[in-house]
Design an enzyme around this catalytic site. Structure first.
Site, PDB file in Angstrom:
ATOM      1  N   SER A 257     -48.052 -25.901 -71.225  1.00 18.08           N
ATOM      2  CA  SER A 257     -47.434 -25.190 -70.117  1.00 18.08           C
ATOM      3  C   SER A 257     -47.920 -23.750 -70.146  1.00 18.08           C
ATOM      4  O   SER A 257     -48.066 -23.165 -71.220  1.00 18.08           O
ATOM      5  CB  SER A 257     -45.915 -25.227 -70.263  1.00 18.08           C
ATOM      6  OG  SER A 257     -45.303 -24.467 -69.247  1.00 18.08           O
TER       7      SER A 257
ATOM      8  N   HIS B  21     -48.803 -20.872 -62.607  1.00 28.52           N
ATOM      9  CA  HIS B  21     -47.923 -21.662 -63.476  1.00 28.52           C
ATOM     10  C   HIS B  21     -48.396 -23.104 -63.438  1.00 28.52           C
ATOM     11  O   HIS B  21     -48.653 -23.645 -62.368  1.00 28.52           O
ATOM     12  CB  HIS B  21     -46.482 -21.578 -62.994  1.00 28.52           C
ATOM     13  CG  HIS B  21     -45.541 -22.395 -63.817  1.00 28.52           C
ATOM     14  ND1 HIS B  21     -44.593 -23.214 -63.260  1.00 28.52           N
ATOM     15  CD2 HIS B  21     -45.417 -22.549 -65.154  1.00 28.52           C
ATOM     16  CE1 HIS B  21     -43.918 -23.823 -64.225  1.00 28.52           C
ATOM     17  NE2 HIS B  21     -44.409 -23.441 -65.381  1.00 28.52           N
TER      18      HIS B  21
ATOM     19  N   ASN C 159     -48.111 -27.136 -65.723  1.00 26.82           N
ATOM     20  CA  ASN C 159     -47.652 -28.004 -66.810  1.00 26.82           C
ATOM     21  C   ASN C 159     -48.514 -29.262 -66.775  1.00 26.82           C
ATOM     22  O   ASN C 159     -48.812 -29.778 -65.702  1.00 26.82           O
ATOM     23  CB  ASN C 159     -46.202 -28.458 -66.602  1.00 26.82           C
ATOM     24  CG  ASN C 159     -45.240 -27.313 -66.715  1.00 26.82           C
ATOM     25  OD1 ASN C 159     -45.076 -26.751 -67.770  1.00 26.82           O
ATOM     26  ND2 ASN C 159     -44.601 -26.984 -65.598  1.00 26.82           N
ATOM     27  N   TYR C 160     -48.869 -29.756 -67.944  1.00 31.83           N
ATOM     28  CA  TYR C 160     -49.571 -31.028 -68.074  1.00 31.83           C
ATOM     29  C   TYR C 160     -48.883 -31.747 -69.215  1.00 31.83           C
ATOM     30  O   TYR C 160     -48.874 -31.261 -70.344  1.00 31.83           O
ATOM     31  CB  TYR C 160     -51.055 -30.770 -68.368  1.00 31.83           C
ATOM     32  CG  TYR C 160     -51.903 -32.015 -68.472  1.00 31.83           C
ATOM     33  CD1 TYR C 160     -51.841 -33.038 -67.536  1.00 31.83           C
ATOM     34  CD2 TYR C 160     -52.791 -32.153 -69.523  1.00 31.83           C
ATOM     35  CE1 TYR C 160     -52.633 -34.166 -67.637  1.00 31.83           C
ATOM     36  CE2 TYR C 160     -53.597 -33.281 -69.632  1.00 31.83           C
ATOM     37  CZ  TYR C 160     -53.512 -34.276 -68.687  1.00 31.83           C
ATOM     38  OH  TYR C 160     -54.301 -35.382 -68.803  1.00 31.83           O
ATOM     39  N   ARG C 161     -48.264 -32.905 -68.913  1.00 33.48           N
ATOM     40  CA  ARG C 161     -47.404 -33.556 -69.905  1.00 33.48           C
ATOM     41  C   ARG C 161     -47.745 -35.032 -70.060  1.00 33.48           C
ATOM     42  O   ARG C 161     -48.220 -35.676 -69.124  1.00 33.48           O
ATOM     43  CB  ARG C 161     -45.947 -33.447 -69.478  1.00 33.48           C
ATOM     44  CG  ARG C 161     -45.466 -32.040 -69.395  1.00 33.48           C
ATOM     45  CD  ARG C 161     -43.980 -32.014 -69.083  1.00 33.48           C
ATOM     46  NE  ARG C 161     -43.535 -30.654 -68.951  1.00 33.48           N
ATOM     47  CZ  ARG C 161     -42.871 -30.187 -67.931  1.00 33.48           C
ATOM     48  NH1 ARG C 161     -42.548 -30.976 -66.937  1.00 33.48           N
ATOM     49  NH2 ARG C 161     -42.490 -28.938 -67.894  1.00 33.48           N
TER      50      ARG C 161
END
Length: 162
Positions: free
Chosen positions: A129, A143, A145-147
């Site tokens: 993140s 901004h 996020n890679y999850r």
């Protein structure tokens, strides 16, 4: 920030290497993802350091099972810089955690169409993140996020998604 400056992975390095090339799907994909996000974090921090002529402060944290009522843990690496000429503040963070989903989390996932079975559903979650605030008010804040999230069913089958 170099790969070395963020330190060792959350999972033991030898274990990660072994899992990433030879493990079954349930251990191979998470190992590859952890190695990937660690390298990505290092590359992003290095690029931002070069552009912003600033250093990142690195903070490793561990989710101590003894302090979580016996729940399994994991940890993460937080990299932050602030008050630079280009970036007011920038953070590039990774986390790798594991444990058992709460009954509430299982119910919530079932309501979203996930077919989960059992009371104690093991999970692994990890991701990167970042939030980057430039000093210049005309440059947009970034901004992302890679999850990756994985659960193991009682029959050892896997459900996973990014």
């Amino acid at each position: 920030v170099s790969t070395q400056s963020t330190g060792e992975p959350i999972t033991d390095r030898a274990e990660l290497k072994e899992r990433s090339v030879g493990g079954k799907e349930g251990v191979k994909i998470p190992a590859q993802m952890e190695l990937y996000i660690m390298g990505l974090q290092a590359r992003i921090c290095k690029a931002l350091s070069e552009v912003g002529e600033t250093e990142f402060k690195v903070d490793r944290w561990i989710r101590d099972p003894n302090k979580l009522d016996g729940k399994p843990g994991g940890g993460g690496i937080t990299c932050i810089t602030q008050d630079g000429a280009i970036f007011e503040k920038a953070g590039v963070n990774i986390s790798v955690v594991h444990g058992h989903l709460s009954a509430q989390a299982v119910q919530q996932m079932k309501s979203r169409g996930k077919e989960l079975f059992g009371d104690q559903v093991p999970f692994t979650a990890m991701g990167i993140s970042s939030v980057i605030h430039p000093v210049n008010p005309f440059v947009p804040t970034i901004h992302f996020n890679y999850r990756y999230f994985q659960v193991t069913q009682p029959d050892d089958s896997l459900l996973w998604w990014f």
